[in-house]
Design an enzyme around this catalytic site. Structure first.
Site, short mmCIF file in Angstrom:
data_model
loop_
_atom_site.label_atom_id
_atom_site.label_comp_id
_atom_site.label_asym_id
_atom_site.label_seq_id
_atom_site.Cartn_x
_atom_site.Cartn_y
_atom_site.Cartn_z
N GLU A 148 -4.57 -4.14 -4.00
CA GLU A 148 -4.39 -3.06 -4.96
C GLU A 148 -5.06 -3.43 -6.28
O GLU A 148 -4.43 -4.09 -7.13
CB GLU A 148 -2.91 -2.81 -5.21
N GLY B 96 1.12 5.37 -3.76
CA GLY B 96 2.13 5.59 -4.80
C GLY B 96 2.34 7.07 -5.06
O GLY B 96 3.02 7.77 -4.32
N GLY B 97 1.68 7.58 -6.10
CA GLY B 97 1.89 8.96 -6.57
C GLY B 97 1.87 10.01 -5.47
O GLY B 97 2.75 10.89 -5.43
N HIS C 238 4.06 -6.49 -6.47
CA HIS C 238 3.34 -5.30 -6.97
C HIS C 238 2.89 -5.56 -8.40
O HIS C 238 3.58 -6.22 -9.17
CB HIS C 238 4.28 -4.09 -6.89
N ASN D 112 5.07 4.26 -1.53
CA ASN D 112 5.83 3.52 -2.53
C ASN D 112 6.31 4.54 -3.56
O ASN D 112 5.53 5.02 -4.37
CB ASN D 112 4.93 2.46 -3.20
N TRP D 113 7.60 4.88 -3.46
CA TRP D 113 8.12 5.93 -4.35
C TRP D 113 8.29 5.43 -5.78
O TRP D 113 8.55 6.22 -6.67
CB TRP D 113 9.48 6.44 -3.83
N LYS D 114 8.21 4.14 -5.99
CA LYS D 114 8.47 3.53 -7.30
C LYS D 114 9.84 4.01 -7.81
O LYS D 114 10.73 4.22 -7.02
CB LYS D 114 7.34 3.85 -8.28
N SER E 271 -4.58 4.84 -6.16
CA SER E 271 -5.03 6.23 -6.28
C SER E 271 -5.55 6.82 -4.97
O SER E 271 -6.47 7.64 -4.98
CB SER E 271 -6.09 6.35 -7.39
N GLY F 253 -2.47 4.28 -10.07
CA GLY F 253 -1.95 5.36 -10.90
C GLY F 253 -2.95 5.88 -11.92
O GLY F 253 -2.59 6.61 -12.85
N GLU G 139 2.94 -3.82 -10.94
CA GLU G 139 3.91 -3.40 -11.98
C GLU G 139 4.98 -4.48 -12.16
O GLU G 139 5.49 -4.68 -13.25
CB GLU G 139 4.52 -2.04 -11.60
C1 PEP Z 1 1.13 1.74 -5.78
O1 PEP Z 1 2.06 1.92 -6.53
O2 PEP Z 1 1.21 0.82 -4.96
C2 PEP Z 1 -0.03 2.63 -5.85
C3 PEP Z 1 -1.07 2.35 -5.14
O3 PEP Z 1 0.07 3.72 -6.68
P1 PEP Z 1 -0.93 4.97 -6.75
O4 PEP Z 1 -1.22 5.40 -5.35
O5 PEP Z 1 -0.18 6.01 -7.52
O6 PEP Z 1 -2.17 4.51 -7.46
#
Ligand code: PEP
Length: 249
Positions: free
Chosen positions: A165, A229-230, A93, A7-9, A208, A171, A95
């Site tokens: 999640e 994500g990251g 999500h 997930n590049w956000k 994470s 994050g 966010e």
């Molecule tokens: C996400 O955005 O779905 C996510 C899990 O982010 P991260 O891996 O950065 O915690």
């Protein structure tokens, strides 16, 4: 087969879309026992689809609206996503739920509209730190599932994946332990079996995920993959997560 989805956000550029999508393609050739997904921002989707078109990498979006078209300035419909070559859309999500105040009822509309277009959905659910501390985790996740999947029949199940999640892990660098995640995945699995009967819904873990913690999570019975994500923005680390998942079957 595990499903590892980036997930590049709201990150990237035309240039990094080349780099990240090409490196996903290379990983898909090297590690064939993993399904790989990437979810760029809307404007980079078409480019990512072109780069991945002869590979097994699937490209998805990070959100959509529930109408097919009309006077909804700024919105994108599931129909458009299908047309541009998306294989899935991430919905609900945290966010979106927190920053953009999306409710489970709205998410349910989006889930329905996407499935009506035969677009696969990755539905995200998860509790906040406060909810976990107050022992409300099962109630919250159960309610999110109930409300977000309200419109889904057993026939819809083949279009659904779930991402568990925990909000406190997204994050933040804090990750759920394998046992904590497994407990929640099993809870979600039972909910899905109750609602849909026999099904192949995959339950991804997100929050994470990085190479150093993925091996422990990956081996858990009910963890079918990861939403990343990251680390999906760091090709070497994303590839390592794929490599760790390249086992079995
Ligand atoms: C996400 O955005 O779905 C996510 C899990 O982010 P991260 O891996 O950065 O915690």
């Amino acid at each position: 087969m595990k499903f590892i989805c980036g997930n590049w956000k709201m990150n990237g550029s035309f240039e990094s879309t080349n780099l990240w999508a090409e490196s996903a393609v290379k990983a898909s050739i090297e590690f064939q026992r993993v399904q790989i997904g990437i979810s760029p921002p809307f404007v980079f989707i078409e480019k990512a689809v072109k780069i991945t078109q002869d590979s097994k990498v699937v490209v998805g979006a990070q959100n959509c609206f529930w109408k097919k078209n009309g006077a909804f300035t700024g919105e994108i419909s599931p129909k458009f996503l299908k047309e541009v070559g998306c294989g899935f859309v991430i919905l609900g999500h945290s966010e979106r739920r927190t920053i953009f105040k999306e409710t489970s009822e709205e998410i349910s509309e989006k889930v329905k509209a996407s499935i009506d277009e035969k677009l696969k959905v990755i539905l995200c659910v998860g509790e906040t730190e406060k909810e976990r501390e107050e022992d409300q985790t099962f109630e919250i996740v159960g309610r999110q599932l109930e409300e977000s999947l309200a419109s889904c029949s057993p026939e819809s199940a083949r279009f659904i994946d779930i991402a568990y999640e925990p909000v406190w892990a997204i994050g933040t660098g804090k990750v759920a332990t394998g046992d904590t995640a497994q407990e929640m995945h099993l809870f979600i699995r039972r909910f899905l079996n109750n609602k849909f009967g026999e099904n192949d819904i995959r339950i991804l873990y997100g929050g994470s995920v990085k190479p150093s913690n993925w091996a422990e999570l990956c081996e858990k019975q009910d963890i079918d993959g990861a939403l990343v994500g990251g680390v999906s923005l760091i090709p070497t680390d994303f590839k390592r997560i794929i490599q760790i998942s390249n086992k079995g079957e």
